[in-house]
Design an enzyme around this catalytic site. Structure first.
Site, PDB file in Angstrom:
ATOM      1  N   CYS A 110       0.833  -1.212   0.000  1.00  0.00           N
ATOM      2  CA  CYS A 110       0.000   0.000   0.000  1.00  0.00           C
ATOM      3  C   CYS A 110       0.865   1.259   0.000  1.00  0.00           C
ATOM      4  O   CYS A 110       0.554   2.249  -0.677  1.00  0.00           O
ATOM      5  CB  CYS A 110      -0.918   0.019   1.218  1.00  0.00           C
ATOM      6  SG  CYS A 110      -2.079  -1.342   1.254  1.00  0.00           S
TER       7      CYS A 110
HETATM    8  C1  BEZ Z   1       0.501  -4.560   1.800  1.00  0.00           C
HETATM    9  O1  BEZ Z   1       0.034  -3.479   1.465  1.00  0.00           O
HETATM   10  O2  BEZ Z   1       1.701  -4.785   1.734  1.00  0.00           O
HETATM   11  C2  BEZ Z   1      -0.375  -5.643   2.303  1.00  0.00           C
HETATM   12  C3  BEZ Z   1      -1.555  -5.346   2.935  1.00  0.00           C
HETATM   13  C4  BEZ Z   1      -2.331  -6.359   3.430  1.00  0.00           C
HETATM   14  C5  BEZ Z   1      -1.931  -7.686   3.259  1.00  0.00           C
HETATM   15  C6  BEZ Z   1      -0.771  -7.968   2.579  1.00  0.00           C
HETATM   16  C7  BEZ Z   1       0.031  -6.955   2.094  1.00  0.00           C
END
Ligand code: BEZ
Length: 215
Positions: free
Chosen positions: A45
């Protein structure tokens, strides 16, 4: 009920990093991308939001307003924004919705319980100036999206809206496009006075209108 292409994007009021946002009023006559991310302070994210901030001038150029969303509180969004600027080199320059009650996530079907009960999936909704859904995408939490591809798809949608053309497989800006089947040859003569190539009666190729002076 699942939202489908052609549906009106549901209206809502939300708290964001830029204050209260009344969605339909905020949209005005612009195009828009509403996208969800699973959670603040997560690695993928962080990279996605930095990339959208980097690409903001490209969205602006296309008259597209971008808005992100997760089910985290606005205080988390603000705290996390420093990490995004620090690690990605681009500070947030568009609103992030804080949907802690999941009101909007539920309205748009952004929570897929068999994937996660607590986080939104990576949804993308492209909304036209008529407030109708033009494109939707759903990615899992572990796969970061390709935002240049979303811009490419918006270019296609805007060409269709303006010129009644469709874009072929792997099309990129400036390449030939296709006259949509609902346009008759007689209408096409008016719309594309420079002519087109007929490979099949249903497959008519024309230079991209509006590109380098072509119309
Ligand atoms: C991420 O943004 O890295 C992420 C968010 C939730 C689960 C897995 C990865």
């Amino acid at each position: 009920m699942t939202l489908q292409l052609g549906d009106t994007a549901p209206d809502f009021e939300a708290e964001t990093t830029e204050g209260v946002l009344r969605f339909h009023d905020w949209l005005g006559s612009s195009w828009s991308v509403l996208f969800s991310h699973p959670k603040d302070f997560t690695p993928v994210c962080t990279t996605e939001l930095g990339e959208v901030a980097r690409l903001k001038p490209e969205f602006d150029r296309r008259n597209v307003k971008v808005v992100g969303l997760s089910v985290d509180p606005v205080s988390d969004h603000h705290a996390w924004s420093g990490d995004i600027a620090e690690t990605q080199g681009h500070a947030l320059n568009f609103p992030l919705i804080a949907d802690a009650s999941r009101k909007i996530a539920d309205l748009y079907g952004m929570i897929h319980p068999n994937a996660s009960d607590t986080m939104t999936v990576r949804s993308v909704f492209v909304i036209g100036p008529d407030k109708k859904l033009k494109l939707t995408l759903t990615y899992p939490a572990s796969t970061g999206r390709n935002f240049p591809e979303i811009l490419r798809a918006i270019d296609s949608l805007q060409l269709t809206a303006r010129y009644s053309v469709a874009t072929p497989v792997n099309w990129e800006e400036g390449e030939d496009v296709i006259i949509v089947p609902s346009v008759s040859d007689a209408e096409a003569k008016q719309k594309f006075p420079g002519g087109w190539k007929t490979l099949k009666p249903y497959l008519r190729i024309v230079p991209q209108p509006g590109h380098d002076g072509a119309d």
